[in-house]
Structure formats: structure tokens, C-alpha cells
Design a protein around this motif. Structure first.
Motif, mmCIF file in Angstrom:
data_model
loop_
_atom_site.group_PDB
_atom_site.id
_atom_site.type_symbol
_atom_site.label_atom_id
_atom_site.label_comp_id
_atom_site.label_asym_id
_atom_site.label_seq_id
_atom_site.Cartn_x
_atom_site.Cartn_y
_atom_site.Cartn_z
ATOM 1 N N LYS A 63 57.108 8.081 35.994
ATOM 2 C CA LYS A 63 56.962 8.269 37.441
ATOM 3 C C LYS A 63 58.308 8.029 38.127
ATOM 4 C CE LYS A 63 54.397 6.571 41.455
ATOM 5 N NZ LYS A 63 53.391 5.579 41.946
ATOM 6 N N LYS A 64 58.846 9.052 38.725
ATOM 7 C CA LYS A 64 60.115 8.940 39.432
ATOM 8 C C LYS A 64 59.900 8.227 40.765
ATOM 9 C CE LYS A 64 62.342 11.210 36.276
ATOM 10 N NZ LYS A 64 63.298 10.502 35.379
ATOM 11 N N SER A 65 60.832 7.299 41.089
ATOM 12 C CA SER A 65 60.728 6.536 42.335
ATOM 13 C C SER A 65 62.046 6.602 43.084
ATOM 14 C CB SER A 65 60.373 5.075 42.032
ATOM 15 O OG SER A 65 59.167 4.986 41.315
ATOM 16 N N VAL A 66 62.017 6.078 44.318
ATOM 17 C CA VAL A 66 63.231 6.032 45.127
ATOM 18 C C VAL A 66 63.632 4.586 45.334
ATOM 19 C CG1 VAL A 66 62.703 8.186 46.303
ATOM 20 C CG2 VAL A 66 61.901 6.030 47.269
ATOM 21 N N CYS A 67 64.898 4.380 45.680
ATOM 22 C CA CYS A 67 65.418 3.040 45.940
ATOM 23 C C CYS A 67 64.648 2.409 47.104
ATOM 24 C CB CYS A 67 66.902 3.120 46.256
ATOM 25 S SG CYS A 67 67.655 1.518 46.631
ATOM 26 N N GLU A 68 64.274 1.162 46.933
ATOM 27 C CA GLU A 68 63.451 0.487 47.925
ATOM 28 C C GLU A 68 64.262 -0.332 48.925
ATOM 29 O OE1 GLU A 68 60.089 -1.603 46.197
ATOM 30 O OE2 GLU A 68 60.204 -0.333 44.408
ATOM 31 N N THR A 69 65.603 -0.278 48.839
ATOM 32 C CA THR A 69 66.407 -1.118 49.737
ATOM 33 C C THR A 69 67.375 -0.328 50.615
ATOM 34 O OG1 THR A 69 68.061 -1.460 48.002
ATOM 35 C CG2 THR A 69 66.282 -3.092 48.180
ATOM 36 N N CYS A 70 67.843 0.833 50.185
ATOM 37 C CA CYS A 70 68.832 1.558 50.997
ATOM 38 C C CYS A 70 68.149 2.593 51.887
ATOM 39 C CB CYS A 70 69.885 2.222 50.108
ATOM 40 S SG CYS A 70 69.233 3.535 49.067
ATOM 41 N N GLU A 71 68.815 2.918 52.984
ATOM 42 C CA GLU A 71 68.237 3.849 53.951
ATOM 43 C C GLU A 71 68.271 5.291 53.445
ATOM 44 O OE1 GLU A 71 70.321 3.362 57.568
ATOM 45 O OE2 GLU A 71 69.564 1.320 57.966
ATOM 46 N N GLU A 72 69.184 5.601 52.515
ATOM 47 C CA GLU A 72 69.294 6.976 52.034
ATOM 48 C C GLU A 72 68.111 7.392 51.163
ATOM 49 O OE1 GLU A 72 71.501 4.714 51.860
ATOM 50 O OE2 GLU A 72 73.461 5.377 52.595
ATOM 51 N N ALA A 73 67.340 6.423 50.693
ATOM 52 C CA ALA A 73 66.187 6.697 49.823
ATOM 53 C C ALA A 73 66.598 7.525 48.612
ATOM 54 C CB ALA A 73 65.077 7.390 50.605
ATOM 55 N N LEU A 74 67.696 7.082 47.975
ATOM 56 C CA LEU A 74 68.171 7.782 46.781
ATOM 57 C C LEU A 74 67.207 7.557 45.613
ATOM 58 C CD1 LEU A 74 71.957 6.797 46.986
ATOM 59 C CD2 LEU A 74 70.892 8.951 47.706
ATOM 60 N N GLU A 75 67.315 8.439 44.620
ATOM 61 C CA GLU A 75 66.451 8.294 43.441
ATOM 62 C C GLU A 75 66.769 6.984 42.715
ATOM 63 O OE1 GLU A 75 65.426 10.495 39.182
ATOM 64 O OE2 GLU A 75 66.653 11.525 40.696
ATOM 65 N N ALA A 76 65.732 6.253 42.359
ATOM 66 C CA ALA A 76 65.909 4.964 41.683
ATOM 67 C C ALA A 76 66.446 5.181 40.272
ATOM 68 C CB ALA A 76 64.588 4.204 41.629
ATOM 69 N N VAL B 212 66.613 -2.903 34.449
ATOM 70 C CA VAL B 212 66.353 -1.895 33.425
ATOM 71 C C VAL B 212 66.850 -0.552 33.934
ATOM 72 C CG1 VAL B 212 64.596 -0.759 32.034
ATOM 73 C CG2 VAL B 212 64.332 -3.169 32.648
ATOM 74 N N ASN B 213 67.714 0.080 33.163
ATOM 75 C CA ASN B 213 68.286 1.358 33.568
ATOM 76 C C ASN B 213 67.377 2.517 33.171
ATOM 77 O OD1 ASN B 213 70.599 0.213 34.650
ATOM 78 N ND2 ASN B 213 71.700 0.288 32.690
ATOM 79 N N SER B 214 67.418 3.575 33.942
ATOM 80 C CA SER B 214 66.753 4.814 33.547
ATOM 81 C C SER B 214 67.512 5.404 32.365
ATOM 82 C CB SER B 214 66.732 5.805 34.708
ATOM 83 O OG SER B 214 68.069 6.202 35.028
ATOM 84 N N LEU B 215 66.895 6.338 31.653
ATOM 85 C CA LEU B 215 67.558 6.945 30.499
ATOM 86 C C LEU B 215 68.851 7.633 30.912
ATOM 87 C CD1 LEU B 215 64.574 8.467 28.482
ATOM 88 C CD2 LEU B 215 65.896 6.412 27.990
ATOM 89 N N GLN B 216 68.861 8.238 32.104
ATOM 90 C CA GLN B 216 70.064 8.920 32.590
ATOM 91 C C GLN B 216 71.203 7.928 32.781
ATOM 92 O OE1 GLN B 216 69.441 11.081 36.220
ATOM 93 N NE2 GLN B 216 71.576 11.699 36.432
ATOM 94 N N ASP C 208 76.344 4.479 30.844
ATOM 95 C CA ASP C 208 77.059 3.211 30.603
ATOM 96 C C ASP C 208 76.714 2.565 29.263
ATOM 97 O OD1 ASP C 208 74.561 2.098 30.923
ATOM 98 O OD2 ASP C 208 74.962 1.264 32.911
ATOM 99 N N GLY C 209 75.807 3.159 28.490
ATOM 100 C CA GLY C 209 75.526 2.658 27.146
ATOM 101 C C GLY C 209 74.603 1.468 27.084
ATOM 102 N N HIS C 210 73.962 1.093 28.205
ATOM 103 C CA HIS C 210 73.076 -0.073 28.216
ATOM 104 C C HIS C 210 71.710 0.308 28.768
ATOM 105 C CE1 HIS C 210 76.237 -2.900 27.150
ATOM 106 N NE2 HIS C 210 77.016 -2.330 28.057
ATOM 107 N N ARG C 211 70.664 -0.086 28.056
ATOM 108 C CA ARG C 211 69.310 0.145 28.558
ATOM 109 C C ARG C 211 68.933 -0.901 29.599
ATOM 110 N NH1 ARG C 211 65.999 2.891 24.923
ATOM 111 N NH2 ARG C 211 64.384 2.762 26.556
ATOM 112 N N MET C 212 69.568 -2.063 29.528
ATOM 113 C CA MET C 212 69.286 -3.112 30.511
ATOM 114 C C MET C 212 70.596 -3.828 30.848
ATOM 115 S SD MET C 212 66.341 -6.057 30.490
ATOM 116 C CE MET C 212 66.979 -6.989 29.108
ATOM 117 N N LYS C 213 70.761 -4.122 32.119
ATOM 118 C CA LYS C 213 71.997 -4.750 32.584
ATOM 119 C C LYS C 213 71.682 -6.128 33.146
ATOM 120 C CE LYS C 213 76.078 -3.880 35.476
ATOM 121 N NZ LYS C 213 76.699 -2.951 36.447
#
Length: 672
Positions: free
Chosen positions: A134-147, A178-182, A187-192
């Protein structure tokens, strides 16, 4: 009872049933036209399919369901909180419990099971799957970029920019994103996440190779300046590669483990057909001979039921071991994959030794070995007019093993003596005792002698065995003692006996079992002799004495303990192998089978799956028994170039060592 009506009661599946369902959504095809048991064909094998989604074993090893509130133990194995809580309540003793998977003793923390850490890697895996679904959007910025990231602690979606800011804030700098697959591909990390030193609250940047701990820069200055230090990023990268190599090797073996499991499943299905076919033949024979043989018919049916039960019990034991091997190996892969995919560099570095130890431990279960197959056959008798058991028929077993022993090497000890004992040690080597001599020879699996040591002129060695620390236990017949040779080739007395020590073995509790006889050789045996089995502590103190009062054994010569606690003793005078309980009670004796009676039983050993190997000096062969002491087959005979086999051992790597007359030692590939 099997016939009771339990339709109103909820059915709770056993752990083994749930495990098999999780492993396998099978559509078995059984050839019902054949009698007895046969190895499954390739087509039958492929009809058993495994759920692709379950290949990673990302589920609890206790309930075999998806993780619910996963808790990780110090050994890095993970279970649902509720499952673990129930398991600890049932198994804990003195504030400790064994890990359900690796059996390592684990201390219960002060806060109980609740105090065990949540497995952040399992949570990260679940969050990663949700982000892709399920694709979501950022919950903190006003631009509502893809999470692109998800915070496990805050349970919020962020874009990359907001995620980086989140980790820089004081209150959330130790959170896990946790990073998305993209993003992970970039950056080579699944979790930062960032890890900070408990003492100085600075970010971990180094790894001390001397102390095996992650450090911050302040730690280096305080107490590690002279130590061998490595950048934490580079060390974690090397560790991941090392773990990945082990995972790849283990993954290559996993299909063969599942094939073994498939074989057992198909073998179990054949029991039903075999029982029906055999019962049908017997009943048809009974009808043909009318009522006069009804009584004999019933007895045969009882025997068939008994023999099939033996095979079912054997199969259950084997299936349980294969299932445990699959589960153990897969859980190791999962645990290591979690660290590689989601672990912070310090976590990966700190967990390296534990993960490597578990991955290497999994290799000891591989390969699982062979599956014993036995045909139960009913043969009709066509001779005679009188209705009798012999005329009705007979029941026999024909064993078949899908294994092929290949000789690895041979070695001839100088002289023409009998190889009396073989004690495998690490590194593919074994100590060999030849004749009643004072010398021990260390040889390797390539058939080369490494060294020879002398224990003293007055010492004659009868038998040798070894423990997991490579210490060698030596029975010295005429000296009436048992000595111990440690890894540094230092020798000491362990126990002094009044009788003559012959065969010796170590129990699973590290106690020493000793065949103690009144005469130094079986030729001097007297009917009045009270020959016994003694049990000593690892310090040489007597614990108990078996069979002095009941006198089941005449001349106990060699001894071994099986994985189920049964004790096997070869008796030269009775030409049999006695089977005792762990407490020393006599259970049964093995004398061979019809047409294959044991002539002179000598050496004994058990492999890691509970099979018992017995050397028959007189008939030039090696008998293979199952865990119940039932004959499977003769795995080596005179046709294999075996002459007067006397001693036998199986090393940790699955190689079979066989000592014979004329100083010959043969080494075979066995459990490989």
C-alpha cells in the motif's frame, strides 16, 4: 480413543502437524497397485510442493503462525511473546529454560518474558511488506510527497527529507526507519538507524577486534587506543559478506533436506496401502483354508500390525529429526538474513560470532542421511496337508537403504595385530589402538599416520573412545584402570578397577560406562564370573553397577549409548547384543535375523540419527540396526573387502571408521 466421537470438541492440531502444513501443501500421488514400500519416483517427488511464501520461514517456531509481538532471545532466535511465555512456564527450572530451537540454556530476565527485547527486524520485515502493498504519503510535510520510509517507533510514514530530519531530532535520533525497496536500492540499506554508546552517548563508529565490541570515538581514547580497531562500516560489510556466504551454502542444502522430508511423507502413506494389501492376502488365504486356520490367521494379523507399528515408529522418529533439521537450518538463515537486511552496523558486528556459530551448527545436521525402508512380506506355504502356522505362511522383512558407502581411504598399522579401538577427534583424525599394545596411532582420513605415542612398557591398551573436547579415554586391561589423554597429549589416571576394564563409552551426561570382567580374556571366562557394566562420573567416582544381581550378561565386551538413552553391550559368550535402559534394566537382546545370525559381536557405535552399528568378526560384516534395535541390513560385508571387522566409529563429519584384522583401518563416506 481413535473411535470416539469428538465432533463437538474443538480440534487442536499438534505442533508437528502444523509444521508439516506450513512446510508443505502437498498433493501426494501414491501408487496403490504396488505391494510393500518403494522409493518415490521423480514424478511423485514433484507432486509434493512447498509454499513459496513460506520458504523464508518468517514465522514463529512454536506455533508455526505469523509472528505476534515477536521477542528475540540472546541466541537470536525469535518467537511470539505468548508462545514464549507459555513455553517458559512449562519448561523453566531454576530461572532458566532451553531455547525451543537450539536448546541453549537461557536465563529469564528480572522482568520475566516481557523483558526480552522485541525483534525489531521482524517488525521491519512486516512494515516493509506493508509499504510495498500500500503506497502512502509523508505524514509530516505539506507537499504530501510519496512516503519512502516508515518509523517503527512512531508508526508514521515519511518522505526521505522528513525521515532524515526525524533521525536528527533529539527525541527520535535512535528510532528505526524502514526504507521502501526503491530507497533501499539507492543507499543499500533496508533500515536506517543510528546506534549510540551507552557510556558517552556518541555514535558508534569503530569495532574493537581485541574486545569484540562496538565503540565510539570516546571509548577508543578511554581504553582501546592500543587495540586492533576497524571502521564499523567496513567491519559490518565484511561480516555481512561472511554471513551471506554461509547462508548461500546452507540454502544449497535446504532443498535436499526437504526432499528427505518428502520421502518420509510418501513412506508413511505407503503404510496404509501395505497394511491393506497384506491383510487382504492373509484373509484370502484364511478363507481358502476354511475355519480350521482362523486362529492362525488372527495371529498373523497381529504380527503384521506389530511390524507395521515398528516401521511407523521408526518413520516418526526420522521425520521428527528431518523436520527439526529443516526448521533449525531455516531459522538460522532467517535470523542471519534479518541482521544483514535490517541490522545496524553495530548490531551486525556484535552479533557476528553468535550468528556464525549457529550457521555452522546447522551444517552439522547436514546432510540428514538415509531413510531406512523395510518391506513386510507375507509368504504362503504350499506343503503339507495339516493346517499349521508353517503351512499358512510366514512373515519376513526385507530392508532397503538408499545409501551407497564409498571407501575414502585405508591405512595399515605396522604389524599384523587386530585394531581394537578407534577414537575420532576433530580435524578428520582418529586415535587407533592396535593389539594389546602400549602405543596409540593418530591417523587422518586420507590414510596417513600423523604421530605415534607410547603410554609405557607395562600398559596394554584394549579400547579407546573420545569426547567433544578431543580427550581420549583409554581402557588398560592388565593395569585394571582407565586413563585419559588430553589434547596436549598429557595422560592421567581416571579410574582404578578391581576387575578388568574392556569396552568403555561416554554417556550423554559425560558419565563413563565400563565393561568390567573377572577374566582378562573371554577364553578364561567361568560360569561363576559376575561380569558387569559400571558407571563412573567424569572424575572417576563409581555411580552404579548394572546387572550384577540379574546376571543377564556373560562376557560384556564393548558398549555404547544411543541418543534415546538405551545402552548397547556386545556379549561375546552369548553371541548377542544386550539392550539396557538408562537405569541398566535389560530390555532385549539382538542375535541377528533368520539366515543372518550374528556370529561374534564386537565393536559397537551409534550415529547421530540413532542407528546402531555392530561389527561381526566371525561373519565379516557390519550389522545396521534402527533405534529400536531392529535389524535393517548389513551395510558392509566381505564383498566390500572387509575381513574380521572388530572396531567401529563414526566421526562428527559422518565418516565411518572400521578397524579389522591384520592392522587394517578402512574409512568410508557414510552420512555424507
Amino acid at each position: 480413543m481413535a473411535d470416539e466421537d469428538n465432533s463437538d470438541q474443538p480440534v487442536r492440531k499438534s505442533r508437528n502437524v502444523k509444521f508439516m502444513e506450513r512446510i508443505d501443501s502437498s498433493e501426494e500421488v501414491i501408487n496403490t497397485d504396488r505391494e510393500g514400500y518403494q522409493t518415490p519416483t521423480p514424478n511423485e517427488r514433484h507432486n509434493i510442493k512447498t509454499k513459496e511464501s513460506d520458504d523464508k520461514f518468517d514465522w514463529c517456531g512454536l506455533c508455526y503462525e505469523d509472528f505476534q509481538d515477536p521477542r528475540i532471545l540472546p541466541c537470536m532466535h525469535t518467537f511470539c511473546f505468548k508462545c514464549l511465555d507459555e513455553f517458559v512456564e512449562q519448561t523453566s527450572e531454576e530461572n532458566k529454560f532451553p531455547c525451543p530451537l537450539c536448546k541453549i540454556s537461557t536465563s529469564i530476565p528480572n522482568g520475566g518474558v516481557t523483558a526480552f527485547k522485541s525483534n525489531i527486524y521482524v517488525s521491519a520485515m512486516q512494515a516493509s511488506l506493508q509499504m510495498e502493498a500500500k503506497k502512502s504519503v509523508c505524514e509530516t510535510c505539506e507537499e504530501a510527497l510519496e512516503a519512502q520510509t516508515y518509523c517503527l517507533e512512531c508508526k508514521q510514514n515519511f518522505c526521505n527529507k522528513c525521515g532524515n530530519i526525524h533521525l536528527k531530532m533529539k527525541l527520535s535520533k535512535e528510532h528505526h526507519l524502514v526504507n521502501s525497496l526503491q530507497t533501499a536500492e539507492k543507499d543499500g540499506h533496508r533500515m536506517k538507524s543510528y546506534t549510540f554508546c551507552d557510556d558517552h552517548r556518541q555514535e558508534i563508529t569503530l569495532y574493537c577486534c581485541d574486545c569484540s565490541i562496538p565503540l565510539c570515538d570516546a571509548c577508543q581514547i578511554d581504553s582501546h587506543e592500543e587495540h586492533d580497531l576497524q571502521n564499523i562500516v567496513e567491519y559490518a560489510k565484511e561480516t555481512k559478506q561472511d554471513l551471506q556466504n554461509s547462508i548461500d551454502l546452507l540454502n544449497n542444502y535446504l532443498p535436499s533436506l526437504k526432499d528427505r522430508l518428502t520421502d518420509v511423507q510418501l513412506y508413511e502413506k505407503e503404510f496404509v496401502t501395505a497394511k491393506q494389501n497384506l491383510a487382504g492376502v492373509i484373509k484370502a488365504r484364511a478363507v481358502a483354508l476354511h475355519k480350521e486356520i482362523d486362529d492362525v490367521s488372527d495371529k498373523f494379523l497381529e504380527e503384521i500390525e506389530k511390524e507395521i507399528q515398528v516401521e511407523e515408529d521408526r518413520s516418526k522418529i526420522f521425520k521428527s529429526r528431518v523436520s527439526e533439521a529443516v526448521r533449525f537450518a531455516s531459522q538460522q538463515i532467517t535470523a542471519a538474513n534479518h541482521y544483514i537486511s535490517f541490522g545496524s552496523n553495530p548490531d551486525v558486528a556484535a552479533g557476528r560470532d553468535t550468528l556464525r556459530r549457529h550457521l555452522h551448527a546447522a551444517f552439522k545436521l547436514l546432510p540428514v542421511g538415509f531413510i531406512p525402508r523395510v518391506n513386510v512380506i507375507f509368504s504362503s506355504s504350499n506343503s503339507g496337508d495339516t493346517i499349521s502356522r508353517e503351512m499358512f505362511g510366514n512373515i519376513s522383512k526385507r530392508g532397503k537403504l538408499n545409501m551407497d558407502l564409498k571407501q575414502e581411504a585405508s591405512y595399515k598399522v605396522p604389524g599384523q595385530h587386530l585394531i581394537r579401538g578407534i577414537a575420532p577427534v576433530s580435524g578428520g583424525k582418529a586415535w587407533v589402538a592396535c593389539g594389546f599394545d602400549q602405543r596409540l596411532h593418530l591417523i587422518n582420513r586420507l590414510g596417513s599416520r600423523i604421530r605415534t605415542i607410547r603410554l609405557g612398557k607395562e600398559i596394554d591398551i584394549d579400547y579407546v573412545t573420545s569426547d567433544s573436547n578431543d580427550s581420549v579415554y583409554i581402557s588398560c586391561r592388565k593395569n585394571r584402570c582407565v586413563k585419559v589423554l588430553n589434547r596436549d597429549v598429557r595422560i592421567r589416571d581416571l579410574a582404578i578397577l578391581n576387575d578388568y576394564p574392556r569396552g568403555i563409552a561416554l554417556s550423554h551426561t559425560s558419565d563413563l560406562l565400563v565393561c568390567a570382567t573377572k577374566s582378562s580374556t573371554y577364553d578364561n571366562y567361568k560360569h561363576s564370573d559376575k561380569n558387569v557394566v559400571m558407571k563412573y562420573t567424569h572424575n572417576g567416582k563409581v555411580i552404579t553397577e548394572f546387572e550384577r544381581s540379574k546376571q543377564h550378561m556373560k562376557y560384556p565386551r564393548r558398549i555404547t549409548e544411543n541418543i534415546n538413552g538405551d545402552i548397547y553391550v556386545s556379549d561375546h559368550k552369548e553371541s548377542c547384543v544386550h539392550v539396557l535402559t538408562l537405569e541398566g534394566r535389560h530390555k532385549r537382546k539382538y542375535t541377528g535375523t533368520e539366515g543372518n545370525l550374528i556370529g561374534e559381536p564386537c565393536g559397537l557405535t551409534c550415529d547421530r540419527y540413532g542407528h546402531v552399528l555392530v561389527t561381526d568378526y566371525k561373519n565379516h560384516c557390519v550389522h545396521l540396526l534402527d533405534q529400536q534395535g531392529q535389524h535393517l541390513c548389513n551395510i558392509l560385508t566381505e564383498k566390500d573387502g572387509i575381513k574380521n571387522p572388530f572396531s567401529v566409529a563414526v566421526d562428527d563429519d559422518g565418516f565411518l571408521w572400521l578397524g579389522c584384522s591384520l592392522g587394517m583401518v578402512h574409512i568410508f563416506q557414510y552420512l555424507l
